[in-house]
Design a protein around this motif. Structure first.
Motif, mmCIF file in Angstrom:
data_model
loop_
_atom_site.group_PDB
_atom_site.id
_atom_site.type_symbol
_atom_site.label_atom_id
_atom_site.label_comp_id
_atom_site.label_asym_id
_atom_site.label_seq_id
_atom_site.Cartn_x
_atom_site.Cartn_y
_atom_site.Cartn_z
ATOM 1 N N HIS A 87 5.493 -0.489 -0.640
ATOM 2 C CA HIS A 87 4.070 -0.358 0.302
ATOM 3 C C HIS A 87 2.908 -0.096 -0.666
ATOM 4 O O HIS A 87 3.272 1.089 -1.322
ATOM 5 C CB HIS A 87 4.444 0.626 1.593
ATOM 6 N N SER A 88 2.114 -0.808 -0.756
ATOM 7 C CA SER A 88 0.684 -0.543 -1.470
ATOM 8 C C SER A 88 -0.500 -0.913 -0.592
ATOM 9 O O SER A 88 -0.439 -2.025 0.006
ATOM 10 C CB SER A 88 0.768 -1.178 -2.577
ATOM 11 N N THR A 89 -1.528 -0.411 -0.772
ATOM 12 C CA THR A 89 -2.826 -0.594 -0.302
ATOM 13 C C THR A 89 -3.657 -1.571 -0.927
ATOM 14 O O THR A 89 -4.474 -2.214 -0.399
ATOM 15 C CB THR A 89 -3.638 0.511 0.010
ATOM 16 N N CYS A 90 -3.149 -1.526 -2.442
ATOM 17 C CA CYS A 90 -4.003 -2.501 -3.143
ATOM 18 C C CYS A 90 -5.570 -2.286 -3.005
ATOM 19 O O CYS A 90 -5.873 -3.152 -2.765
ATOM 20 C CB CYS A 90 -3.508 -3.888 -3.100
ATOM 21 N N ARG A 91 -5.829 -1.161 -2.955
ATOM 22 C CA ARG A 91 -7.284 -1.052 -2.457
ATOM 23 C C ARG A 91 -8.329 -1.462 -3.314
ATOM 24 O O ARG A 91 -8.265 -1.615 -4.830
ATOM 25 C CB ARG A 91 -7.641 0.796 -2.401
ATOM 26 N N GLY A 92 -9.343 -2.047 -2.670
ATOM 27 C CA GLY A 92 -10.416 -2.625 -3.321
ATOM 28 C C GLY A 92 -11.804 -1.943 -2.610
ATOM 29 O O GLY A 92 -11.747 -1.197 -2.167
ATOM 30 N N TRP A 93 -12.891 -2.659 -2.983
ATOM 31 C CA TRP A 93 -14.172 -2.108 -2.236
ATOM 32 C C TRP A 93 -15.035 -3.426 -1.902
ATOM 33 O O TRP A 93 -15.079 -4.329 -2.786
ATOM 34 C CB TRP A 93 -14.940 -1.337 -3.339
#
Length: 213
Positions: free
Chosen positions: A168-174
């Motif tokens: 499980h990953s959010t693969c966060r960006g902006w």
């Protein structure tokens, strides 16, 4: 915030634009997993709506004040999910339980399909020892998903060290929105983030999928 219930609009659009399996979280607020009766009633209504609008699975978790699994509330949710032929995931409320082995055995007995956990550490990479042990002892009874701080840089390590195949990953960006600041008011997420708001990085998702695929 640890994840909250998505809007029905989000679910409807995702089902329209994607054919992947969709798992929706049911959580009324941040700050823990022992809810008031009204909060629980709200969550039960959200559960029924998410099921009615086609979510393939549901992620939820209820704890008692002593940080044991709230069997009664979990059971009611499970009955609704199973009656619709969907899958149930117990989320990272597990990481706040007092005894992970007692907790996972309770979840198996209740009939959960999946468990999302960081191995009771701040991030999954630090919880590798417990994750590996849970997978070894219980992986054939419940699907374990490693989550929190999982990204394209450590995914392969977690897979190799634990034997867990689901991550499980959010693969966060902006994203950027310059309208969050007025002359005397601010709606920015924080002073540190400025005009940025948290979003998802498509590039990081692609890298993550390449590693985990």
């Amino acid at each position: 915030l640890g994840g909250l219930t998505p809007s029905l609009g989000s679910l409807i659009m995702i089902k329209q634009y994607s054919d992947i399996e969709i798992v929706s979280m049911v959580r009324a607020r941040a700050g823990g997993f022992c809810y008031t009766n009204y909060q629980y009633e709200q969550m039960l209504e959200n559960l029924k709506l998410l099921l009615a609008y086609g979510t393939d699975g549901v992620s939820f978790g209820f704890l008692n004040e002593d940080r044991t699994i709230d069997k009664n509330r979990c059971q009611e949710f499970l009955e609704n999910v199973k009656n619709e032929g969907r899958k149930a995931t117990f989320h990272r409320a597990f990481d706040c339980t007092r005894d992970p082995y007692e907790a996972i055995e309770t979840l198996i007995d209740l009939g959960f399909d999946r468990l999302l956990t960081s191995g009771q550490e701040a991030i999954a990479e630090e919880g590798i020892h417990l994750l590996a042990d849970l997978q070894k002892k219980y992986g054939n009874q419940i699907e374990i998903i490693a989550g929190c701080g999982v990204n394209e840089n450590n995914a392969q390590k977690i897979i190799d060290k634990t034997g867990i195949k689901q991550l499980h990953s959010t693969c966060r960006g902006w994203g950027v929105d310059a309208t969050g600041m007025g002359e005397r008011v601010s709606f920015q997420v924080s002073d540190e983030d400025g005009d940025r708001y948290r979003s998802v990085s498509v590039d990081r998702i692609k890298k993550f999928v390449e590693i985990c695929g």
